[in-house]
Each structure stands twice: as structure tokens, then as C-alpha cells.
Design an enzyme around this catalytic site. Structure first.
Site, PDB file in Angstrom:
ATOM      1  N   CYS A 144      22.090  -0.331 -10.519  1.00 38.41           N
ATOM      2  CA  CYS A 144      22.230  -0.586 -11.833  1.00 38.41           C
ATOM      3  C   CYS A 144      23.383   0.313 -12.672  1.00 38.41           C
ATOM      4  O   CYS A 144      23.717   1.244 -12.099  1.00 38.41           O
ATOM      5  CB  CYS A 144      20.825  -0.019 -12.698  1.00 38.41           C
ATOM      6  SG  CYS A 144      20.646  -0.470 -14.311  1.00 38.41           S
ATOM      7  N   CYS A 184      19.770   5.773 -16.923  1.00 40.44           N
ATOM      8  CA  CYS A 184      18.569   6.433 -17.547  1.00 40.44           C
ATOM      9  C   CYS A 184      18.133   7.575 -16.748  1.00 40.44           C
ATOM     10  O   CYS A 184      18.188   7.545 -15.364  1.00 40.44           O
ATOM     11  CB  CYS A 184      17.432   5.091 -17.395  1.00 40.44           C
ATOM     12  SG  CYS A 184      18.029   3.748 -18.549  1.00 40.44           S
ATOM     13  N   GLU A 190      15.113  -4.411  -2.931  1.00 42.89           N
ATOM     14  CA  GLU A 190      13.461  -4.430  -2.660  1.00 42.89           C
ATOM     15  C   GLU A 190      12.652  -5.382  -3.685  1.00 42.89           C
ATOM     16  O   GLU A 190      13.084  -5.545  -4.730  1.00 42.89           O
ATOM     17  CB  GLU A 190      12.828  -3.078  -2.580  1.00 42.89           C
ATOM     18  CG  GLU A 190      13.286  -2.192  -1.379  1.00 42.89           C
ATOM     19  CD  GLU A 190      12.670  -0.940  -1.299  1.00 42.89           C
ATOM     20  OE1 GLU A 190      12.524  -0.398  -0.267  1.00 42.89           O
ATOM     21  OE2 GLU A 190      12.324  -0.205  -2.248  1.00 42.89           O
ATOM     22  N   CYS A 248       7.395  -8.063  -8.303  1.00 39.28           N
ATOM     23  CA  CYS A 248       8.345  -7.323  -9.238  1.00 39.28           C
ATOM     24  C   CYS A 248       9.634  -7.443  -8.466  1.00 39.28           C
ATOM     25  O   CYS A 248       9.889  -7.302  -7.232  1.00 39.28           O
ATOM     26  CB  CYS A 248       8.106  -5.921  -9.151  1.00 39.28           C
ATOM     27  SG  CYS A 248       9.144  -4.871  -9.875  1.00 39.28           S
ATOM     28  N   CYS A 280      15.304   7.569 -14.017  1.00 36.19           N
ATOM     29  CA  CYS A 280      15.248   6.507 -13.094  1.00 36.19           C
ATOM     30  C   CYS A 280      16.080   6.806 -12.011  1.00 36.19           C
ATOM     31  O   CYS A 280      17.473   6.680 -12.186  1.00 36.19           O
ATOM     32  CB  CYS A 280      15.338   5.237 -13.730  1.00 36.19           C
ATOM     33  SG  CYS A 280      15.690   3.640 -12.835  1.00 36.19           S
ATOM     34  N   CYS A 332       7.582   2.006  -9.909  1.00 35.87           N
ATOM     35  CA  CYS A 332       8.888   1.796 -10.781  1.00 35.87           C
ATOM     36  C   CYS A 332       9.677   3.006 -10.528  1.00 35.87           C
ATOM     37  O   CYS A 332       9.497   4.167 -10.394  1.00 35.87           O
ATOM     38  CB  CYS A 332       8.241   1.969 -12.166  1.00 35.87           C
ATOM     39  SG  CYS A 332       7.265   0.782 -12.859  1.00 35.87           S
TER      40      CYS A 332
HETATM   41  N1  SAH Z   1      16.195  -2.208 -16.234  1.00 30.79           N
HETATM   42  C1  SAH Z   1      14.952  -2.691 -16.835  1.00 30.79           C
HETATM   43  C2  SAH Z   1      14.096  -3.026 -15.803  1.00 30.79           C
HETATM   44  C3  SAH Z   1      13.697  -2.503 -14.646  1.00 30.79           C
HETATM   45  S1  SAH Z   1      12.868  -0.683 -14.711  1.00 30.79           S
HETATM   46  C4  SAH Z   1      14.457  -1.867 -17.582  1.00 30.79           C
HETATM   47  O1  SAH Z   1      14.855  -0.591 -17.667  1.00 30.79           O
HETATM   48  O2  SAH Z   1      13.583  -2.030 -18.255  1.00 30.79           O
HETATM   49  C5  SAH Z   1      11.408  -1.143 -14.797  1.00 30.79           C
HETATM   50  C6  SAH Z   1      10.412  -0.085 -15.666  1.00 30.79           C
HETATM   51  O3  SAH Z   1      10.163   1.044 -14.814  1.00 30.79           O
HETATM   52  C7  SAH Z   1      11.255   0.406 -17.100  1.00 30.79           C
HETATM   53  O4  SAH Z   1      10.394   0.568 -17.956  1.00 30.79           O
HETATM   54  C8  SAH Z   1      11.690   1.858 -16.483  1.00 30.79           C
HETATM   55  O5  SAH Z   1      12.009   2.649 -17.441  1.00 30.79           O
HETATM   56  C9  SAH Z   1      10.579   2.290 -15.549  1.00 30.79           C
HETATM   57  N2  SAH Z   1      10.842   3.311 -14.625  1.00 30.79           N
HETATM   58  C10 SAH Z   1      12.060   3.638 -14.060  1.00 30.79           C
HETATM   59  N3  SAH Z   1      11.969   4.754 -13.443  1.00 30.79           N
HETATM   60  C11 SAH Z   1      10.775   5.121 -13.483  1.00 30.79           C
HETATM   61  C12 SAH Z   1      10.248   6.212 -12.960  1.00 30.79           C
HETATM   62  N4  SAH Z   1      10.830   7.252 -12.213  1.00 30.79           N
HETATM   63  N5  SAH Z   1       8.830   6.637 -13.387  1.00 30.79           N
HETATM   64  C13 SAH Z   1       8.105   5.617 -14.053  1.00 30.79           C
HETATM   65  N6  SAH Z   1       8.796   4.397 -14.659  1.00 30.79           N
HETATM   66  C14 SAH Z   1      10.172   4.334 -14.187  1.00 30.79           C
HETATM   67 FE1  SF4 Z   2      18.604   0.743 -14.914  1.00 27.92          FE
HETATM   68 FE2  SF4 Z   2      16.506   2.037 -14.400  1.00 27.92          FE
HETATM   69 FE3  SF4 Z   2      17.527   2.171 -16.909  1.00 27.92          FE
HETATM   70 FE4  SF4 Z   2      16.161   0.112 -15.881  1.00 27.92          FE
HETATM   71  S1  SF4 Z   2      15.309   2.397 -16.251  1.00 27.92           S
HETATM   72  S2  SF4 Z   2      18.181   0.189 -17.022  1.00 27.92           S
HETATM   73  S3  SF4 Z   2      17.132   0.208 -13.762  1.00 27.92           S
HETATM   74  S4  SF4 Z   2      18.777   2.814 -15.069  1.00 27.92           S
END
Ligand code: SAH
Ligand code: SF4
Length: 385
Positions: free
Chosen positions: A131, A135, A111, A124, A138, A361
Site C-alpha cells: 500500500c 497508516c 493474501e 476479504c 497497519c 486486519c
Molecule cells: N486500505 C483500506 C482497506 C484495507 S485495511 C482501508 O484502510 O480502509 C482494512 C481495515 O483494517 C482498515 O479499517 C484498517 O484501518 C484496519 N487495520 C489495519 N491494520 C490494522 C491492525 N493492525 N489492527 C486492526 N485493524 C487494522
Molecule cells: Fe493502506 Fe493499511 Fe492504511 Fe489501509 S490501513 S490505507 S491498507 S496503510
């Protein structure tokens, strides 16, 4: 702007046939394009013309390349295509956010979102399908990685957005709606560095899409050894997903922290070009109730970031089904922001955008994966499995 985005717009075009082996010219670097065209018997200077047609004018039909002889255009169309990812759905939020679900030739999907603001719009872009990192807050991290996206798939996401807004040929810096790219979609861009770098070089090329490096932000979870390369080879804005001020907490939120802990990450940030003066690094900090949102956390954040020229983006946690966290309360987020701001570090709270179309995000692509699982189980149920 559309009213309520109840049902996604279904605008799927048929994929070209499997037997169509023509090569996509999108995503080739300038040198690769030159080699590819000369190998096909074209003069080397054609590469410059074709490049401008693809990335400045945004055309997909060789027939429109009016400065190229008819015979050459026919030859190009025999061997090549100029192709975007297929659009499965386009959704429009009440707040103007647009989201596209895109399908690549092998059936994988990702997306892309455009978030319009008063004087700009940030597209974005995803770098991977899923991935490999996990995390814990996420949703992308709960999906199995399928694969890295290729340069054409990364550039193609931005081109789809330009098609949707009719922003071809490349508009001037002051009039464009799609003014910025943030590599903050699905995936960890620094685990797909070569493809991301090729794609961003294409996007920055002045005879094409022409977005300046100041308009591009790459977000990483902290792949420390790659940060210097981003600075040296791309020199785009850097965003770092920090999310915690102690290794103990960050180990659980961003597990890659066990490999590259906070001190190493911040040292790499301090060495990033411009980090100490003109250009600020953005630190993303997701607000999780009772986990990382205390006054003491805010004060420690100030202490850690003061030596850097930093800005903090406070992101209210976007919950997803089964998520092990809750978002901090509004009061807590604002108190946290106050402390960080009072410490001399700008800490805006990022307003969630496109909530009605799940464009925030960490939410990208999740529903379609769920849909597919449902479909698989439906099929199994119907087969008596
Ligand atoms: N993988 C990279 C870029 C993609 S994520 C990274 O982790 O930086 C983009 C941003 O969204 C990151 O800061 C991530 O931590 C945040 N993010 C992911 N899941 C989220 C959620 N459920 N609520 C708010 N931010 C989130
Ligand atoms: Fe991967 Fe989500 Fe962690 Fe970004 S925040 S590195 S997309 S698992």
C-alpha cells in the site's frame, strides 16, 4: 473443519510456462470479452456462453463447454486460458477462517481470507500488493507498494475461495457460504479504482458470480474525491477507516488525513447514495491504548456521526512485531462501545478471527515478506556478503 493449522497446506501447482502467451479470459469486462472473442473469429453470441461457463459454472477447461462446438473449443484453448492466481498455501484456522496466499504470474503475492459466520461468509479481498499509504498502525503500510492488482487478480481471489468451498455453479442467495465480499485486504482500493470497479462489476453480474451490491463492502482510508464515484458507478456498501475524532490524531494514524481532513471526509460520506436513510455507512475504528480510546473520544464520535446514518465497527488493534501501539484493554473497549451505543449509534466490537493463522486486519502477507527477507539475508550470508 481442520484441527490445528500447524503447517500451511502446500498445494502449489506449477505456473504455466513462460512461453505460454495465451491470454487469460478472467477479468475482462463483458464488452472486452466480446471484442476479444470476435477478434479471434468467434460469433459475438459466444461471449455470453463463455461468460457463463467462466463465472456461473466456474470451469477452467474449455473442453467442458458443452454448448460450444468442438472446433470452437479447440480454437479457444489455442488462444486463451481461464486462470486463477496460483495457490501457494491454504491455511485453516480452528475458528473456520481460511486464508490463501496467492501468487500472480509475475511472482508477486497477496493474501485472501474467508471469515465464516453463522449465516454467511465474508471473503476479504486485496486490491494492491502492499500500500502506498502509511497508516502507522497497519502492517501493510510498512511494506513497499509493489503494484496494483489487475481485475483478473481481484476477481480471481474470490474464485479461488469458491473453488476451495466447491461453490460452483453459482449457488442460490440463501444457500451460499461465500455470501459477501469485503475489500479490506491489502491496499487502498480507491487508489486502484478502475481495476477494482471492473472486478466488482464482474462479481455483481447476474449471469455469473451474482453477488448483489448489498453484499459488497468497499473500505477506504478516505480518498475523498473518489467516494462520489464509488456511489455513482458501483453503489456498493461503503466502509470508512476513521480511527480518530480529531485531525491532530488522525493525521498521525492515517496520514492521508492531511490531504482530506475529517470534515471533508464526513461531507463526502453524507453525500453517499442512501447514506441519510436506508443504508448505513460503516466507520471502522481501531482501538489503540491511550491514543483514541477515551470517553471524550467516544462522545465526540457520536457527535460527529449523528448527522449520518452510521454504524461503527470497533476493531481491537492487532499487534505486529515492532508496532508502535498497544490494543486498548477489554474494559476500555467495552466502555467506549457503551458510550457510542448509548448515543444511538450501533458499535459492535469486531471479534478477531483467524488469529492462529495471522488472518486479522493489517496482518496479511506480512510473514511471507519476512520469510523472504530472511531468505535473501541467508543467501547473502552464504555468499559471504
Ligand atoms: N486500505 C483500506 C482497506 C484495507 S485495511 C482501508 O484502510 O480502509 C482494512 C481495515 O483494517 C482498515 O479499517 C484498517 O484501518 C484496519 N487495520 C489495519 N491494520 C490494522 C491492525 N493492525 N489492527 C486492526 N485493524 C487494522
Ligand atoms: Fe493502506 Fe493499511 Fe492504511 Fe489501509 S490501513 S490505507 S491498507 S496503510
Amino acid at each position: 473443519m481442520a484441527t490445528l493449522p500447524t503447517e500451511p497446506l502446500q498445494i502449489t501447482e506449477p505456473l504455466r510456462g513462460r512461453n505460454d502467451t495465451r491470454r487469460n479470459l478472467v477479468g475482462l469486462s463483458r464488452d472486452e470479452l466480446k471484442t476479444t472473442l470476435t477478434e479471434a473469429g468467434l460469433e459475438p453470441f459466444r461471449a455470453r456462453q463463455v461468460w457463463q461457463w467462466i463465472y456461473w459454472h466456474g470451469i477452467t477447461d474449455f473442453g467442458l463447454m458443452t454448448n460450444v462446438a468442438k472446433k470452437t473449443r479447440d480454437r479457444l484453448a489455442e488462444l486463451f486460458v481461464i486462470e486463477r492466481p496460483q495457490i501457494v498455501t491454504e491455511q485453516r484456522s480452528v475458528d473456520g477462517t481460511r486464508k490463501w496466499l496467492l501468487r500472480f504470474p509475475d511472482g508477486n503475492e497477496a493474501e485472501t481470507v474467508n471469515i465464516p459466520e453463522d449465516d454467511r461468509g465474508s471473503v476479504c479481498v486485496s486490491s494492491q500488493v502492499g500500500c502506498t499509504l502509511t497508516c502507522s498502525f497497519c502492517h501493510t503500510g510498512t511494506q513497499a507498494l509493489v503494484r496494483n492488482l489487475t481485475p483478473d487478480e481481484i476477481v480471481g481471489q474470490f474464485m479461488v475461495a469458491r473453488d476451495s468451498y466447491g461453490e460452483w455453479p453459482t449457488p442460490t442467495e440463501t444457500t451460499r457460504m461465500l455470501s459477501n465480499i469485503v475489500m479490506m485486504g491489502m491496499g487502498e482500493p480507491l487508489y486502484n479504482f478502475d481495476n477494482v470497479a471492473t472486478a466488482l462489476r464482474i462479481v455483481m453480474d447476474e449471469q455469473g458470480i451474482a453477488l448483489s451490491r448489498r453484499r459488497i463492502t468497499l473500505s477506504t482510508s478516505g480518498i475523498v474525491p473518489m467516494i462520489a464515484r464509488v456511489g455513482a458507478e458501483l453503489d456498493v456498501n461503503l466502509a470508512v477507516s476513521l480511527h480518530a475524532v480529531s485531525d491532530e490524531v488522525r493525521d498521525t494514524l492515517v496520514p492521508v488525513n492531511r490531504k482530506w481532513p475529517i470534515a471533508e471526509l464526513l461531507a463526502a460520506c453524507a453525500a453517499y447514495p442512501g447514506a441519510r436513510n436506508s443504508r448505513r455507512i460503516t466507520f471502522e475504528y481501531v482501538m489503540l491504548k491511550g491514543v483514541n480510546d477515551s470517553d471524550a473520544d467516544a462522545r465526540e464520535l457520536v457527535r460527529l456521526l449523528t448527522p449520518l446514518h452510521a454504524k461503527v465497527n470497533l476493531i481491537p488493534f492487532n499487534a505486529w512485531p515492532g508496532a508502535p501501539y498497544e490494543c486498548s484493554s477489554n474494559n476500555r473497549i467495552h466502555r467506549f462501545a457503551e458510550i457510542v451505543n448509548a448515543g444511538g449509534i450501533s458499535a459492535p466490537v469486531r471479534t478477531p478471527r483467524g488469529r492462529d493463522i495471522l488472518a486479522a486486519c493489517g496482518q496479511l502477507k506480512s510473514t511471507s515478506l519476512r520469510d523472504r527477507r530472511t531468505k535473501v539475508s541467508d543467501v547473502e550470508a552464504a555468499a559471504g556478503a
